[in-house]
Enzyme design. Structure first.
Site, PDB file in Angstrom:
ATOM      1  N   ARG A  18       0.815  -1.225   0.000  1.00  0.00           N
ATOM      2  CA  ARG A  18       0.000   0.000   0.000  1.00  0.00           C
ATOM      3  C   ARG A  18       0.843   1.267   0.000  1.00  0.00           C
ATOM      4  O   ARG A  18       0.326   2.362  -0.214  1.00  0.00           O
ATOM      5  CB  ARG A  18      -0.939  -0.020   1.202  1.00  0.00           C
ATOM      6  CG  ARG A  18      -2.017  -1.097   1.109  1.00  0.00           C
ATOM      7  CD  ARG A  18      -2.730  -1.304   2.431  1.00  0.00           C
ATOM      8  NE  ARG A  18      -3.427  -0.094   2.863  1.00  0.00           N
ATOM      9  CZ  ARG A  18      -3.922   0.070   4.083  1.00  0.00           C
ATOM     10  NH1 ARG A  18      -3.785  -0.887   5.004  1.00  0.00           N
ATOM     11  NH2 ARG A  18      -4.549   1.182   4.398  1.00  0.00           N
ATOM     12  N   GLY A  83       0.870 -15.389   9.096  1.00  0.00           N
ATOM     13  CA  GLY A  83       0.383 -14.751  10.309  1.00  0.00           C
ATOM     14  C   GLY A  83       1.492 -14.296  11.238  1.00  0.00           C
ATOM     15  O   GLY A  83       2.657 -14.661  11.086  1.00  0.00           O
ATOM     16  N   GLU A 158     -11.104  -9.719  17.477  1.00  0.00           N
ATOM     17  CA  GLU A 158     -11.053  -8.993  16.207  1.00  0.00           C
ATOM     18  C   GLU A 158     -12.426  -8.397  15.908  1.00  0.00           C
ATOM     19  O   GLU A 158     -13.460  -8.933  16.322  1.00  0.00           O
ATOM     20  CB  GLU A 158     -10.623  -9.927  15.079  1.00  0.00           C
ATOM     21  CG  GLU A 158      -9.211 -10.469  15.235  1.00  0.00           C
ATOM     22  CD  GLU A 158      -8.166  -9.377  15.338  1.00  0.00           C
ATOM     23  OE1 GLU A 158      -8.314  -8.340  14.659  1.00  0.00           O
ATOM     24  OE2 GLU A 158      -7.208  -9.545  16.116  1.00  0.00           O
ATOM     25  N   ASN A 363      38.275  36.290   4.331  1.00  0.00           N
ATOM     26  CA  ASN A 363      37.041  36.872   3.799  1.00  0.00           C
ATOM     27  C   ASN A 363      36.870  36.418   2.355  1.00  0.00           C
ATOM     28  O   ASN A 363      37.770  36.600   1.519  1.00  0.00           O
ATOM     29  CB  ASN A 363      37.091  38.396   3.852  1.00  0.00           C
ATOM     30  CG  ASN A 363      35.775  39.022   3.403  1.00  0.00           C
ATOM     31  OD1 ASN A 363      34.872  39.240   4.197  1.00  0.00           O
ATOM     32  ND2 ASN A 363      35.669  39.316   2.112  1.00  0.00           N
ATOM     33  N   ASN A 372      35.888  23.112  -8.331  1.00  0.00           N
ATOM     34  CA  ASN A 372      36.478  21.881  -7.798  1.00  0.00           C
ATOM     35  C   ASN A 372      36.379  20.684  -8.733  1.00  0.00           C
ATOM     36  O   ASN A 372      36.996  19.655  -8.480  1.00  0.00           O
ATOM     37  CB  ASN A 372      35.831  21.534  -6.446  1.00  0.00           C
ATOM     38  CG  ASN A 372      34.316  21.453  -6.534  1.00  0.00           C
ATOM     39  OD1 ASN A 372      33.698  22.119  -7.356  1.00  0.00           O
ATOM     40  ND2 ASN A 372      33.714  20.641  -5.685  1.00  0.00           N
ATOM     41  N   SER A 409      39.081  41.465  -7.341  1.00  0.00           N
ATOM     42  CA  SER A 409      37.755  41.120  -7.849  1.00  0.00           C
ATOM     43  C   SER A 409      37.824  40.661  -9.293  1.00  0.00           C
ATOM     44  O   SER A 409      38.559  41.222 -10.111  1.00  0.00           O
ATOM     45  CB  SER A 409      36.823  42.328  -7.742  1.00  0.00           C
ATOM     46  OG  SER A 409      36.620  42.662  -6.395  1.00  0.00           O
ATOM     47  N   ARG A 426      42.956  39.047 -15.550  1.00  0.00           N
ATOM     48  CA  ARG A 426      41.972  39.424 -16.553  1.00  0.00           C
ATOM     49  C   ARG A 426      42.116  38.402 -17.689  1.00  0.00           C
ATOM     50  O   ARG A 426      41.464  37.391 -17.717  1.00  0.00           O
ATOM     51  CB  ARG A 426      42.209  40.858 -17.054  1.00  0.00           C
ATOM     52  CG  ARG A 426      42.038  41.888 -15.941  1.00  0.00           C
ATOM     53  CD  ARG A 426      40.606  41.904 -15.379  1.00  0.00           C
ATOM     54  NE  ARG A 426      40.461  42.878 -14.305  1.00  0.00           N
ATOM     55  CZ  ARG A 426      40.561  42.591 -13.023  1.00  0.00           C
ATOM     56  NH1 ARG A 426      40.825  41.339 -12.637  1.00  0.00           N
ATOM     57  NH2 ARG A 426      40.415  43.505 -12.098  1.00  0.00           N
TER      58      ARG A 426
END
Length: 451
Positions: A18, A83, A158, A363, A372, A409, A426
């Protein structure tokens, strides 16, 4: 109690059709642990205890999961499904060893507690041959009813066989049972299959005990604790109950949850003192969070160790293998993976740090990526202490950025940068020895900074 030996048999042979899944039912997760893992975690352990797990044919993955959680677990195969009593007797070899207490549990009841098993065992220690676990059902329809006289269990009826009067009973059978281990095989072997399905039902053990003049008793618990999982809807219900438990436990331990109902925890999450978690945070498995750490909204954390006074997010994703030192800061839209960031490191915006080690107080500027993966293998990036990496930089691994180095940067770094060097790229790479030191002097009007 500690002087009594125990054998716990966990029935985990169900196919779970189920669930509409190829995954065996007991391996479906609640709070990032399998249903079976939760049950095994609650069973008795330590000196004098043993564990057997009954699995279905071709369910080696279930046996593997049991061994992963409890290396001492024995596994037995129920080749035919005839059972619950038949399933228990699949572990006849273990039962025959003669533990004082035999506990029978189900691998799809993840909310059961160690305390409940202890209460069942306590009843056996007082002389009961059987202690059956029951609950007061909000809607008892479909459950077997406990027929009691005083505090003694007379029968388990039952629903199909119950009278109109018995159908009014709300004390229902949870299925979990404890049997005096010295009498267990004698009881189980007397259970017959004279029923419409020709199966051997564990519930008939109560009748066997009564015929022998022995005592059967009921131990009550909450309906939530014995929720069985047969459908994905029931899985979601159990998840909801488990999350409520975990949140409550976290808050009782001193964690501040701003909006508890929006936070998702794992069963193994470890918290320090004065941790704060903002709304809509997901914490997966293997996460440890130390004192004073704050996790901001919409962050997702898995298999990560967070030091003291760390700040995460909002909108951060910390993937497996991340370790953050004290005072580190991971900002919005930052992703880490297999990365060690030492104390005081800042990665505040829109960066990816993977397969990397970042030294203390460095930083990492916005938009920085550790490149990577070369299409075949993963490679390591090592960034030294006190380094400054400017925005929109790409560090092409394997590469090492030295202590105190400065990366301008927009740089693409493809070879190692020495300590205290300035690197700019660059169309071609330029590394200026001592450039970072001159940069720091420029920023302070010519005054040399102490490092």
């Amino acid at each position: 109690m500690t002087a009594r030996s125990s054998l716990t048999i966990v029935l985990a042979a169900g196919e779970g059709t189920r669930m509409r899944s190829n995954l065996p039912k007991v391996l479906h997760p609640v709070a990032h642990q399998s249903l079976l893992a939760h049950v095994l975690a609650a069973t008795p352990k330590g000196t004098g205890t043993s564990l057997a797990v009954v699995i279905g044919p071709d369910h080696q993955v279930v046996a593997d999961e049991a061994k992963r959680i409890r290396p001492d677990a024995l596994t037995f195969v129920q080749a035919e499904r005839l059972g619950t009593a038949h399933a228990v007797l699949a572990a006849r070899e273990a039962i025959a060893r003669g533990a004082d207490d035999l506990l029978i549990a189900f691998g799809d009841t993840p909310l059961i507690s160690a305390g409940t098993f202890a209460r069942l065992r306590a009843a056996l220690a007082k002389g009961a041959a059987i202690a059956a676990l029951g609950f007061r059902a909000a809607d008892p329809t479909g459950y077997g009813r406990f027929i009691v006289q005083g505090d003694r269990l007379v029968a388990i009826r039952e629903q199909a066989d119950a009278s109109a009067e018995e159908l009014k009973i709300d004390l229902c059978n949870a299925g979990v049972m404890a049997i005096d281990g010295r009498r267990a095989l004698a009881i189980l072997d007397k259970i017959g299959n004279a029923n419409s399905k020709g199966e051997y039902y564990l519930t008939d053990a109560v009748g066997v005990v009564r015929e022998q003049g022995w005592e059967a008793v009921v131990i009550e618990t909450s309906e939530d604790e014995v929720r069985g999982i047969n459908t994905k809807a029931q899985l979601a219900e159990a998840e909801s109950v488990m999350q409520a438990r975990l949140r409550k436990a976290a808050m009782e331990a001193g964690v501040t949850l701003i909006a508890p109902e929006t936070v998702y925890l794992s069963a193994d999450t470890v918290f320090g003192n004065d941790v704060t978690i903002e709304p809509f945070v997901v914490i997966g498995p293997g996460v440890s969070i130390a004192d004073g750490t704050v996790i901001h909204s919409f962050s997702h954390i898995v298999q990560t160790t967070l030091g003291k006074n760390v700040s995460i997010g909002p909108y951060a994703r910390l993937r497996p293998g991340t370790s953050l030192g004290d005072g580190a800061r991971i900002g919005n839209f930052v992703e880490t993976k297999a990365a060690t960031l030492e104390a005081g490191v800042k990665v505040n915006h829109l960066s990816y740090i993977g397969d990397a080690t970042v030294g203390a107080n460095s930083n990492i500027g916005a938009g920085t990526i550790t490149c990577n993966y070369d299409g075949f293998k993963k490679h390591k990036t090592i960034i030294g202490q006190g380094a400054f990496v400017g925005t929109n930089s790409s560090l092409v691994a394997p590469v090492k950025i030295g202590n105190g180095a400065y990366i301008g940067s927009g740089s693409v770094i493809t070879r190692d940068v020495p300590d205290d060097a300035m690197a700019l790229e660059r169309n071609q790479q330029t590394i200026r020895e001592g450039g970072a030191a001159r940069y720091r002097e420029m920023k302070t009007g010519g005054k040399k900074l102490e490092k």
